[in-house]
Design an enzyme around this catalytic site. Structure first.
Site, PDB file in Angstrom:
ATOM      1  N   GLU A   1      12.017  20.193  44.207  1.00 33.17           N
ATOM      2  CA  GLU A   1      11.902  19.854  45.632  1.00 33.17           C
ATOM      3  C   GLU A   1      10.433  19.761  46.065  1.00 33.17           C
ATOM      4  OE1 GLU A   1      14.490  18.733  47.040  1.00 33.17           O
ATOM      5  OE2 GLU A   1      15.603  19.370  45.268  1.00 33.17           O
TER       6      GLU A   1
ATOM      7  N   HIS B   1       9.220  16.436  45.336  1.00 29.51           N
ATOM      8  CA  HIS B   1       9.620  15.471  46.365  1.00 29.51           C
ATOM      9  C   HIS B   1       8.638  15.487  47.537  1.00 29.51           C
ATOM     10  CE1 HIS B   1      13.291  13.516  45.177  1.00 29.51           C
ATOM     11  NE2 HIS B   1      13.870  14.653  44.845  1.00 29.51           N
TER      12      HIS B   1
END
Length: 531
Positions: free
Chosen positions: A482, A485
């Protein structure tokens, strides 16, 4: 004192007018100048002190470009004021009055039908047109576009470069006219590209010309076909002219067990699920699905997508790449189209390659809370599709938000989710392992990615304080995914050189947790940041 229906209709008109004015970033003075009214009159209408007139509503609709919304609110008010309902004769007149005269063509009704038969997609478009302009119309533009792999633009471009769409295979045919009598229409090529064709449908044939004059109506129909190897499993309608009603129908063999969903986009919003469900009917071995909308806004796009649970599959198709959080699913298949319908941005979108914007906390607390709530909502909707055996993460850019926020759920369902704001890895163990990861943004494939077995992550609390949390094994992998990202990076960027993605159909690890020995895979310890 209870207001009358007429008062409520006038209030609704005023609210619609004010909303469109604000959306167009216009002051009352600017709108009044464009409409030819005194600024005080705009204030009086929005303040419910003056009732709208037909001339005022027409000018407001034209200046604000509201796609018929302002005019529709006036019609509702005017019907009540006149104490009459819309009769068939008046309903016909409404179509003429719906848009300001001089604005050109209006689509009073579009019906688009796509059928799949014998390896071909057959498309039939029928449009009822009204010329609300001041000049005769002699031609009508049509665009036909294909996109075999919509979630992988580079692959699609290569495919259509090697297998270009041709006018000959389209077998385009067009006609226009009224009930019971259609005149064939000639057509002329406008643009010829590998994956798109643009043509002019001409209001003429070998017998002569038949322009559509101001105040006249006609219906045009055109048909074409495209093989499944070029079409792709999607059908999109774009609203380029003022349109009163749009209906889209899909017609598939029931034996293919089609699973269909839809999304809509506009100038002001990213992909979102259709506001109303599709209607489905199975008759005589065919599955018909239909969806309609009234007065769609200009430049809106409505896209229906599907997959066949049974039936032929492109031998070159190894899945449709997309984008999202680290996840592996068990249970029903969660293909990229269904994930897009949940609002998850797919691979190829620019936001996935842009660093997220950090929060200025505590000043941005309200924005942070809203972002977290939206992430949790999407995660809850994902739970309705299937469970995730290896845990699940979602970053704000994956739902179209530019903020540095992520929510990560551990593999152990007994542990609560971890919320990360402005996270960054400040230390990582030298020891690594290599495991397969999935991503909600290209969910139909898996990739083997090396990751540290432990990471220390600095992140910010809502009150602005900084802290460091240590994550081990599975949680370290999920959190690192994450954070990637949020830095504009995808897991494919971390795969070893030459490593290939594996289609989910060939991946054997679904439903099984990552394997680690000796250390709790979901542990996380938080401490305050020491300066």
């Amino acid at each position: 004192m209870t207001s009358s229906p007429i008062d409520r209709a006038a209030d609704t008109f005023a609210a619609e007018l004010a909303q469109w004015r604000v959306d167009r970033a216009m002051t009352k003075k600017q709108l009044a100048a464009r409409m030819g009214f005194d600024p005080s009159y705009i204030s009086h209408v929005e303040g419910r002190r003056h009732r709208p007139t037909e001339d005022f509503a027409r000018r407001a609709e034209a200046v604000l470009g509201a796609g018929g919304a302002i005019w529709q609110r006036f019609q509702e008010y005017d019907d009540l004021r006149a104490s009459r309902t819309v009769t068939p004769a008046r309903d016909a007149a409404v179509a003429e009055q719906w848009q300001v005269p001089g604005t050109g063509l209006i689509v009073e009704q579009e019906t688009a039908v796509l059928s799949y038969r014998d390896g071909f997609y057959h498309c039939a478009i029928r449009r009822a047109l009204y010329n609300a302009g001041t000049e005769p119309v002699t031609r009508y533009p049509v665009r036909i576009a294909v996109d075999r792999y919509p979630d992988d633009p580079q692959r699609s471009n290569r495919h259509h470069h090697d297998h270009p769409l041709t006018f000959a295979e389209l077998d385009l045919d067009a006609a226009c006219g009224g009930t019971g009598h259609l005149e064939p229409m000639l057509w002329r090529a406008k643009h010829d590209r590998d994956a798109a064709k643009e043509v002019w449908l001409l209001f003429e044939n070998s017998q002569g010309r038949f322009p559509l004059y101001p105040g006249q109506r006609t219906t045009i129909e055109y048909t074409y076909r495209v093989g499944q190897e070029k079409w792709g499993q999607w059908f999109q309608r774009a609203v380029r002219l003022p349109t009163r009603r749009l209906t889209v129908r899909l017609d598939f063999p029931t034996t293919l067990d089609p699973q269909v969903w839809g999304v809509e986009t506009s100038l002001s919003a990213e992909d979102a699920p259709l506001r109303t469900p599709l209607r489905r009917q199975d008759v005589d071995g065919r599955t018909a699905l239909e969806w309609s909308t009234e007065v769609p806004p200009l430049n809106a796009r409505y896209r229906l997508e599907w997959r066949f649970r049974r039936g032929p599959r492109d031998p070159e198709d190894t899945g449709t790449p997309g984008c999202g959080g680290a996840a592996v699913a068990t249970g029903p298949v969660a293909d990229s189209g269904r994930l897009r319908a949940l609002g998850i941005v797919q691979r190829g979108a620019a936001i996935l390659r842009q660093p997220a914007r950090p929060f200025d906390l505590p000043s941005d607390e309200a924005i942070a809370l809203d972002t977290i709530a939206r992430l949790r909502t999407v995660l809850a909707r994902l739970d309705q599709l299937h469970p995730f055996s290896k845990g699940l993460g979602l970053a704000a850019p994956q739902i179209g938000l530019p903020w540095a926020a992520a929510v990560v759920r551990p593999p152990d369902p007994g542990l609560g989710p971890v919320v990360l704001l402005n996270p960054r890895v400040v230390a990582a163990a030298r020891e690594t392992d290599q495991q397969y990861e999935g991503c909600l943004s290209f969910f139909d494939v898996r990739g083997s990615v090396p990751r540290p077995l432990r990471i220390d992550v600095e992140h910010t609390g809502l009150a602005g304080g900084r802290m460091i949390t240590s994550f081990d094994r599975a949680m370290a992998r999920l959190v690192a995914h994450e954070i990637d990202h949020l830095e504009g990076r995808l897991y494919v960027d971390r795969m070893p050189p030459g490593a290939a993605l594996v289609p989910v159909e060939e991946y054997g690890g679904s439903g099984h947790p990552w394997i680690y020995l000796g250390l709790n895979p979901v542990s996380g310890h938080t401490s305050p940041k020491l300066s």
